[in-house]
Design a protein around this motif. Structure first.
Motif, short mmCIF file in Angstrom:
data_model
loop_
_atom_site.label_atom_id
_atom_site.label_comp_id
_atom_site.label_asym_id
_atom_site.label_seq_id
_atom_site.Cartn_x
_atom_site.Cartn_y
_atom_site.Cartn_z
N ASP A 137 -56.28 48.52 16.75
CA ASP A 137 -54.68 49.34 15.89
C ASP A 137 -55.72 50.41 15.25
O ASP A 137 -56.45 50.59 15.12
N THR A 180 -47.83 48.10 17.00
CA THR A 180 -47.20 48.87 16.12
C THR A 180 -46.41 49.92 16.59
O THR A 180 -46.77 50.44 17.97
N GLN A 186 -47.88 53.47 16.39
CA GLN A 186 -49.19 54.01 17.13
C GLN A 186 -48.61 53.87 18.67
O GLN A 186 -48.53 54.26 20.04
#
Length: 475
Positions: A255, A274, A277
């Protein structure tokens, strides 16, 4: 279209739920609130036809739909070359695959491989990687997921702005693979062979791994993002304990914003944690646009023009634009399931459960609590995925790893909305590279952990196969 108020044959569904629910509490909630039409819970849209995948979540307040519309404009409209007076959407390239997100996710739906005679892949990407050999290269995998090809990076960009050369042209041909059902019926499958022509920046590394990827549908992504990581870990643990040969695992990815390892959810190998991203990576790799998350141009040291051509600012996609696109991609509604009251569909649902397909293509999950996204919070959804990586066997293997996913592993793709594919996208190409031309071909490519299920399908009669496909088309 069937009457969505007609009750389903509950014993079939209850049998499926009891066989594959991930916990007693979640199963109890799922059965009590089960509505066969509401694939996306209260977000589900009743819209059908060509725009079925482009609707806002049905429970999204009117005021929030303005943010959805703004995000849609940045997703749909083309980006342009810098410098430009339209500075909110300039900076395209220098190397890119497309100038707008909708060109790959056509009508927010599924991409397709190049058709006969086409030399630009448009809604299909070609990923590149080389094996990590040294300790330093293996450490790089923890942050980047793969080791990019030295001259061309992590994917081929087959378009460029003036002053730069497209990296290559992508040509796809197919070899034949035959599968035979127990009744003697044969199906001719096609396996893609990817050829990169007119390489502009030197030769490929001698051990380059190549993997083709078509754009997946955009529906329900915010709901998938809202499933608690603990729920996915519980599902993986339950599969392992069952001891039936199905044992998925969540990808462990980096992340970028949190600077820590997280559960992967998005992409064909679940390599992004996510939607923020995922979107930033697509802007960077597919459109050649920088953002706060990925601030560098997607160029290698062999591509000097990338460093000298004009850009659209630093970053080219502002945080404000990124947040609008995130909101849009989080709230694209799943269309309602149809035809579930038809006898052949109910028979097909039973066959789906009997073949063990629901072990990975999990019918029902409850999303977690999201105070920041109330429309997505605590929704009982029917995505037909576990979001886990599974070994799919030699037939689908590409030898291109991403983080802990190896070349044989793929994330279980959601099946919701499958029956709308031809309405929205005018084709029925499935799997990560679009090789399957219909639902049955997609099934017959299953191997590895899904070999048992495929063998069950191979033993089915013609009528049973038609019932199984009817069920898939009802989703």
């Amino acid at each position: 279209m069937s009457n969505t108020n007609t009750p389903i044959n509950l014993p079939v569904f209850l049998l499926c739920s009891l066989l594959i629910s991930h916990s007693a509490n979640a199963n109890e909630a799922s059965v009590k609130s089960y509505n066969p039409a509401k694939s996306g819970g209260n977000t589900t849209t009743k819209t059908t036809g060509a725009n079925a995948f482009s609707q806002p979540a049905a429970n999204l307040p009117m005021l929030s739909r303005l943010d959805f519309s703004v995000g849609n404009s940045f997703f749909r409209n083309p980006w342009i070359i810098a410098p430009s007076t339209t500075d909110a959407r300039d900076g395209l390239g220098p190397l890119f695959n497309t100038n707008g997100c909708q060109n790959c996710h056509i009508k927010d739906g599924r991409g397709h491989p190049p058709r006969a005679g086409e030399i630009n892949s448009v809604s299909m990407l070609v990923r590149l990687s080389v094996p990590a050999m040294t300790p330093e290269e293996k450490m790089q995998l923890l942050r980047h997921g793969h080791l990019p090809e030295p001259n061309y990076g992590g994917q081929i960009q087959d378009f460029s702005i003036p002053g730069a050369e497209p990296e290559a042209k992508v040509k796809v041909t197919y070899s034949k693979v035959i599968e035979t059902f127990a009744d003697g019926t044969q199906v001719e499958l096609r396996k893609p062979v990817i050829e990169l022509k007119d390489l502009a920046y030197g030769n490929l590394h001698s051990d380059t791994r190549i993997s083709a990827r078509v754009a997946p549908p955009m529906i329900g992504l915010g709901l998938l993002e809202s499933i608690d990581a603990e729920t996915l870990l519980e599902i993986a643990d339950e599969q392992k304990k069952a001891g039936n040969g199905v044992s998925g695992r969540p990808n462990q990815v980096w992340d970028v914003e949190k600077q820590q390892t997280a559960v992967g959810r998005f992409g064909w190998k679940a390599s992004q944690p996510t939607l923020m991203q995922q979107n930033a990576a697509a802007f960077n790799g597919d459109l050649g646009l920088t953002s706060r998350i990925f601030p560098s141009e997607n160029c290698t040291s062999a591509q000097e023009s990338c460093q000298t051509l004009p850009d659209g600012g630093e970053p080219e996609v502002t945080d404000k634009v990124m947040k609008f696109v995130e909101f849009y991609s989080q709230h694209l509604a799943v269309p309602a399931r149809r035809y579930f009251d038809r006898p052949e569909v109910q028979r097909g649902e039973g066959l789906f459960a009997d073949a063990g397909c629901g072990s990975c293509h999990r019918p029902t999950i409850v999303t977690g609590v999201r105070s920041d996204r109330p429309a997505l919070s605590k929704q009982t959804i029917h995505p037909y995925t576990d979001l886990l990586l599974h070994d799919m066997g030699d037939g689908l293997a590409d030898e291109h790893g991403e983080f802990i996913a190896d070349g044989r592993e793929w994330r279980t793709p959601p099946l919701w909305g499958m029956g709308y594919t031809e309405e929205v996208n005018n084709h029925s190409f499935y799997l990560h590279d679009g090789r399957a031309r219909d639902e049955m071909e997609a099934i017959l490519w299953h191997g590895g952990e899904a070999e048992f299920s495929k063998k069950k399908v191979l033993k089915m009669s013609k009528q049973q196969r038609e019932d199984l496909v009817a069920f898939l088309k009802s989703l």
